[in-house]
Design a protein around this motif. Structure first.
Motif, PDB file in Angstrom:
ATOM      1  N   THR A 115       1.043  -1.244   0.011  1.00 42.93           N
ATOM      2  CA  THR A 115      -0.071  -0.016  -0.113  1.00 42.93           C
ATOM      3  C   THR A 115       0.827   1.427   0.063  1.00 42.93           C
ATOM      4  O   THR A 115       1.895   1.493   0.669  1.00 42.93           O
ATOM      5  CB  THR A 115      -0.813  -0.119   1.156  1.00 42.93           C
ATOM      6  N   THR A 116       0.766   2.016  -0.914  1.00 41.73           N
ATOM      7  CA  THR A 116       1.726   3.040  -1.162  1.00 41.73           C
ATOM      8  C   THR A 116       1.044   4.356  -0.515  1.00 41.73           C
ATOM      9  O   THR A 116      -0.192   4.384  -0.287  1.00 41.73           O
ATOM     10  CB  THR A 116       2.006   3.567  -2.792  1.00 41.73           C
ATOM     11  N   ASP A 117       2.204   5.391  -0.391  1.00 41.83           N
ATOM     12  CA  ASP A 117       1.364   6.650   0.315  1.00 41.83           C
ATOM     13  C   ASP A 117       0.144   7.194  -0.476  1.00 41.83           C
ATOM     14  O   ASP A 117      -0.771   7.678   0.036  1.00 41.83           O
ATOM     15  CB  ASP A 117       2.507   7.578   0.477  1.00 41.83           C
ATOM     16  N   ASP A 118       0.514   7.170  -1.772  1.00 47.52           N
ATOM     17  CA  ASP A 118      -0.666   7.689  -2.467  1.00 47.52           C
ATOM     18  C   ASP A 118      -2.026   6.900  -2.617  1.00 47.52           C
ATOM     19  O   ASP A 118      -3.020   7.526  -2.313  1.00 47.52           O
ATOM     20  CB  ASP A 118      -0.231   7.736  -4.226  1.00 47.52           C
ATOM     21  N   TRP A 167      -2.848   5.039  -0.090  1.00 45.46           N
ATOM     22  CA  TRP A 167      -3.277   5.561   1.305  1.00 45.46           C
ATOM     23  C   TRP A 167      -4.043   6.815   1.324  1.00 45.46           C
ATOM     24  O   TRP A 167      -5.265   6.980   1.814  1.00 45.46           O
ATOM     25  CB  TRP A 167      -2.310   5.435   2.462  1.00 45.46           C
ATOM     26  N   GLN A 168      -3.574   7.843   0.901  1.00 43.42           N
ATOM     27  CA  GLN A 168      -3.868   9.279   0.987  1.00 43.42           C
ATOM     28  C   GLN A 168      -5.239   9.497   0.174  1.00 43.42           C
ATOM     29  O   GLN A 168      -6.095  10.250   0.634  1.00 43.42           O
ATOM     30  CB  GLN A 168      -2.926  10.275   0.299  1.00 43.42           C
ATOM     31  N   ASP A 218      -8.649  10.741   1.506  1.00 38.37           N
ATOM     32  CA  ASP A 218      -9.451  11.890   1.109  1.00 38.37           C
ATOM     33  C   ASP A 218     -10.778  11.624   0.499  1.00 38.37           C
ATOM     34  O   ASP A 218     -11.588  12.523   0.702  1.00 38.37           O
ATOM     35  CB  ASP A 218      -8.546  12.295  -0.152  1.00 38.37           C
ATOM     36  N   ALA A 234      -6.083   0.617   4.118  1.00 35.24           N
ATOM     37  CA  ALA A 234      -6.313   2.160   3.693  1.00 35.24           C
ATOM     38  C   ALA A 234      -7.919   2.133   3.643  1.00 35.24           C
ATOM     39  O   ALA A 234      -8.236   3.324   4.462  1.00 35.24           O
ATOM     40  CB  ALA A 234      -5.583   2.801   2.519  1.00 35.24           C
TER      41      ALA A 234
END
Length: 249
Positions: free
Chosen positions: A94-97, A99-100, A104, A146
């Protein structure tokens, strides 16, 4: 006649919720990214409707959407924060992108909508806020860290808002479905088939079997739970499971 705003209204649960609110004679403002889908929903409603295409994850879009409803009709009496999508990956992948993006859409966007709706509802002494969460707000699920974290967060938002607004005439609740027969579940089925080598039919049957009732939940069943939260002023701060008995509470 109440003024309602439904996010993610172009298909699936949002479409069913819009129909359910309209069946009670309420006018419905519809927002989602796809204008074509919104127009199709609006054309089938027996009440005045307002089509407001927007990407609700953009901060300015929330303000613009609410302002458009207020300009055309009046303040939003019923907010159904339904827009959602899921991303599946192992925790380590799971990448930061990823997750974000889930935070969002599934947590920050509902927060902004609730924050924008509350002052007007409190001022009028009546309001209903319903967030479409998930049974993933109640338990951990593998491969959707996420999504699960965001859904846990939005249930916390619902509970905090309900506690703060108790006594104002505004109720805040969440509806927590399991796997629903929607395009979002179709995407989940396709992902399972790719990852496991199962056929789509086998993947769909596996999801259906996770509900004790042995089938997927229907969008109309979720919409009925949303309407219960709108109709009953004594229910607030709840996460209403619509999951065929999978999570008992």
């Amino acid at each position: 006649m109440r003024t309602c705003l439904v996010t993610g209204a172009g298909r699936g649960i949002g479409r069913a919720v819009a129909r359910r609110l309209a069946a009670e004679g309420h006018r419905v403002a519809l927002t989602a990214r796809s204008a074509d889908q919104l127009e199709e929903v609006a054309a089938a409603l027996p009440v005045p409707s307002l089509v407001l295409p927007a990407d609700i994850t953009v901060a300015s879009a929330v303000e613009e959407t609410f302002t458009a409803v207020e300009t055309r009709w009046a303040g939003v009496d019923v907010l159904v924060a339904n827009a959602g999508a899921g991303v599946s990956a192992k925790l380590a992948d799971t990448t930061d992108d990823m997750w974000q993006a889930q935070l969002d859409l599934l947590l920050t966007a509902p927060f902004r909508c609730v924050r924008r709706a509350v002052p007007g509802m409190v001022g009028r002494g009546w309001g209903r806020i319903v967030v479409v969460a998930s049974v993933a707000a109640k338990r951990g699920e593998p491969y959707v860290a996420a999504y699960t974290a965001a859904k846990h967060g939005v249930l916390g938002l619902v509970r905090a808002a309900a506690a703060e607004l108790a006594g104002t005439g505004v109720t805040v609740n969440a509806v927590c479905p399991a796997y629903v027969d929607t395009p979002m579940t179709d995407a989940t089925v396709a992902a399972i088939a790719r990852r496991t080598g199962r056929t789509p039919e086998q993947a769909r049957a596996a999801l259906a079997a996770r509900q004790p009732i042995g089938r997927l939940v229907t969008p109309d069943e979720v919409a009925e739970a949303v309407w219960f939260c709108v109709a009953n002023g004594a229910v607030t701060g709840q996460g209403l499971n619509v999951d065929g008995g999978a999570v008992q509470s």
